[in-house]
Design a protein around this motif. Structure first.
Motif: not given
Length: 256
Positions: A176-189, A213-228
């Protein structure tokens, strides 16, 4: 207020996810269009020779050095009408070309255009809405109880993400290091102070790492949810590919 959430809730959240994703890449593309246009404009300026009259006007101008005083004065015309027209035409030409031509920025290029505010905010909202929808999935499949759902649904977004991926984090399957970096950047906005305004210039390489890194998180969630449904990881991948094809010489991501 307790609200019963049905299929319409999932649909509205899905629409929001799509909206924030599209808006985020609209803004980062606009940012680089502006920066490419600025480069093209600098080349156009080299072709403009100031007249003797232009030189006289420039030499006669006496502007205050203080930025506050500079903002308070009525700025005089600094060039002749003919030269100003040539400059305006050069800027219009540069903007037109920047929208239709590709340009290879280096991955170390720091994006300073104001449109990055739109990208960072909307991409953060994109991730947050994905997480909110997954929390609802966990609640409705009884993988978490109502009390846990009510607590986590109002927690900070990084706390929600850590909760959802705690097992993957402990086994090092998710980082989650890159995701944390995103929210650090967004905090500046969100806190757009003078210092943050000058410091906010993420590199292209940083943004690519965040997206991947976000794409990997999405793929993990999609594997759990199995939404069509059309996978958000695929939609993100398409946006990454489009960005990289237009703005970098780096090979694109997987064509998923």
């Amino acid at each position: 207020m307790n609200v019963e959430h049905d299929i319409n809730t999932f649909s509205k959240l899905g629409e929001g996810i799509n909206f924030y994703l599209n808006e985020s890449f609209h803004y980062i593309n606009e940012a680089l269009i502006y920066e490419f246009a600025s480069y093209l404009f600098s080349e156009e300026l080299k072709k403009i020779d100031p007249s003797d009259k232009d030189k006289e006007i420039i030499e006669s101008i006496n502007l205050p050095e203080s930025p506050v005083e500079l903002l308070q004065v009525d700025l005089p015309e600094v060039m002749t009408e003919e030269t100003l027209r040539a400059i305006s035409d050069g800027w219009n030409k540069a903007q037109t070309l920047a929208r239709v031509e590709n340009y290879d920025f280096t991955l170390d290029h720091a994006i300073q255009s104001i449109e990055m505010l739109g990208h960072l905010n909307n991409f953060g909202f994109f991730i947050e809405t994905v997480i909110n929808r997954h929390l609802l999935y966990l609640k409705q499949t009884r993988l978490i109880d109502d009390f846990s759902y009510s607590r986590f649904s109002i927690a900070k977004v990084m706390e929600r993400i850590i909760f959802i991926f705690k097992d993957d984090i402990s086994t090092h399957n998710i980082h989650l290091n890159e995701i944390a970096r995103l929210f650090s950047l967004r905090n500046k906005t969100v806190h757009y102070t003078p210092d943050n305004a000058m410091a906010l210039k993420p590199r292209i390489s940083e943004m690519i790492q965040i997206w991947n890194q976000t794409k990997k998180l999405l793929e993990r969630l999609e594997g759990i949810e199995k939404f069509k449904e059309d996978k958000f990881s695929r939609l993100l991948n398409n946006q990454i590919n489009g960005f990289m094809e237009k703005w970098t010489s780096k090979p694109t991501a997987n064509k998923s």
